[in-house]
Motif scaffolding. Structure first.
Motif, PDB file in Angstrom:
ATOM      1  N   LEU A  30       8.586 -14.686 -23.716  1.00 54.76           N
ATOM      2  CA  LEU A  30       9.291 -13.635 -23.670  1.00 54.76           C
ATOM      3  C   LEU A  30      10.067 -13.541 -24.713  1.00 54.76           C
ATOM      4  N   LEU A  80       9.521  -5.296 -25.139  1.00 47.20           N
ATOM      5  CA  LEU A  80       8.490  -5.745 -24.048  1.00 47.20           C
ATOM      6  C   LEU A  80       7.685  -4.697 -23.446  1.00 47.20           C
ATOM      7  N   VAL A 106       2.120 -14.038 -21.813  1.00 49.49           N
ATOM      8  CA  VAL A 106       2.987 -13.278 -21.117  1.00 49.49           C
ATOM      9  C   VAL A 106       2.054 -12.344 -20.329  1.00 49.49           C
ATOM     10  N   ALA A 111       5.984  -8.651 -18.376  1.00 46.00           N
ATOM     11  CA  ALA A 111       6.402  -7.902 -19.547  1.00 46.00           C
ATOM     12  C   ALA A 111       7.231  -6.661 -19.043  1.00 46.00           C
TER      13      ALA A 111
END
Length: 316
Positions: A30, A80, A106, A111
């Motif tokens: 992240l 993201l 991820v 996300a």
């Protein structure tokens, strides 16, 4: 030599596949998706208070640190969501496949969720901890950047305007949060200075991709290098002109200042633009922060300009 041996000799070599990305933990993934290297751009939030000479108080420092954090959260939210949306396409890219979302470190849903939470937190924090106008600017930034990810990045010229406006909003938000009036010359200089760097970066990418095949940004195939050169040259000229008018607006030596530092800072500003243009002309002007940090003469010119402008603001 047998036919089989001849065939083996004539068979083209397969291109080497990139090494598979190394798995990382979810928190690390992240953070990597939030692009920590890009956070340096958010230092622009001090631009308006610095130009107005209002960096001396503790309240200003605390408020700017807060605005920097909020804008960083907003930018991270965009990264993201963008990576989650482009995950499938990134997996087919030789470099972008290493991004945590594309690599599977991820999950796409995580996300999207993290991006939405960061965006909501940034807007709420700006509206409650700063003022309503700061929250409105962050909302405008997020809306524009998400529209860019979905659609506007495919629209000629508009894509340049959106990226440029992102830099301009960074420079504006510090002044808005502190209630500092924004000079028209400050806005023009900052806006066209940003367009200069954005167009120079696109021009460099286009030059490097000329004659090569592969996955590239779609619009690089639509823009010509001649057009992008015209844009960054035009933007550089307008930025220099606006800065000269801004510097000369005070009309001479202010107060008891030893020298007209604001007017003299024009020399350093023009030298910085000319130095940056060297890299643009060569097609090596990548990310603005990389150009500034890696070229020592440009960094020194920047420090000289900052010192001159600081002396002008302090009336020394």
């Amino acid at each position: 030599m047998t036919e089989r041996g001849t065939a083996l000799l004539e068979r083209p070599e397969r291109p080497e596949r990139p090494a598979p990305p190394r798995a990382v933990s979810l928190p690390v993934g992240l953070i990597r998706t939030a692009r920590p290297r890009q956070w340096i751009k958010n230092v622009l939030v001090v631009a308006a208070p610095a130009a107005a000479g209002q960096l001396g108080s503790r309240h200003t420092a605390v408020q700017l640190a807060l605005v920097f954090t909020l804008f960083t959260a907003a930018a991270a939210a965009v990264y993201l969501i963008n990576d989650a949306r482009d995950a499938d396409a990134d997996r087919a890219h030789p470099v972008k496949c290493r991004r945590p979302v594309a690599a599977g470190d991820v999950p796409v849903s995580v996300a999207y969720t993290a991006g939405a939470l960061l965006a909501a937190a940034a807007i709420t924090g700006a509206a409650t901890l700063c003022n309503a106008m700061t929250g409105a600017l962050l909302t405008a930034y997020l809306s524009m950047q998400l529209a860019y990810c979905v659609w506007l990045k495919h629209v000629l010229v508009v894509d340049l305007a959106v990226v440029t406006t992102g830099f301009l909003l960074r420079a504006m938000i510090g002044g808005v949060a502190l209630g500092i009036p924004l000079s028209r010359w400050f806005l023009i200089t900052t806006g066209f200075g940003a367009l200069f760097m954005v167009a120079a970066k696109r021009y460099s990418e286009a030059v490097q991709m000329e004659g090569s095949e592969g996955v590239t940004r779609v619009l690089l195939n639509a823009y010509t290098t001649g057009y992008l050169r015209f844009v960054w040259q035009l933007a550089a000229g307008v930025a220099v002109l606006a800065y000269c008018l801004w510097a000369l607006e005070s009309g001479g030596v202010a107060g008891q200042a030893l020298l007209p530092w604001r007017q003299l800072s024009v020399i350093a500003f023009i030298l910085a633009v000319l130095r940056y243009a060297v890299f643009a002309d060569r097609g090596t002007a990548g990310a603005p922060e990389d150009v500034v940090l890696r070229d020592r003469p440009l960094a020194v010119i920047g420090l000289v300009w900052a010192a001159m402008y600081g002396l002008a603001v302090a009336d020394l």
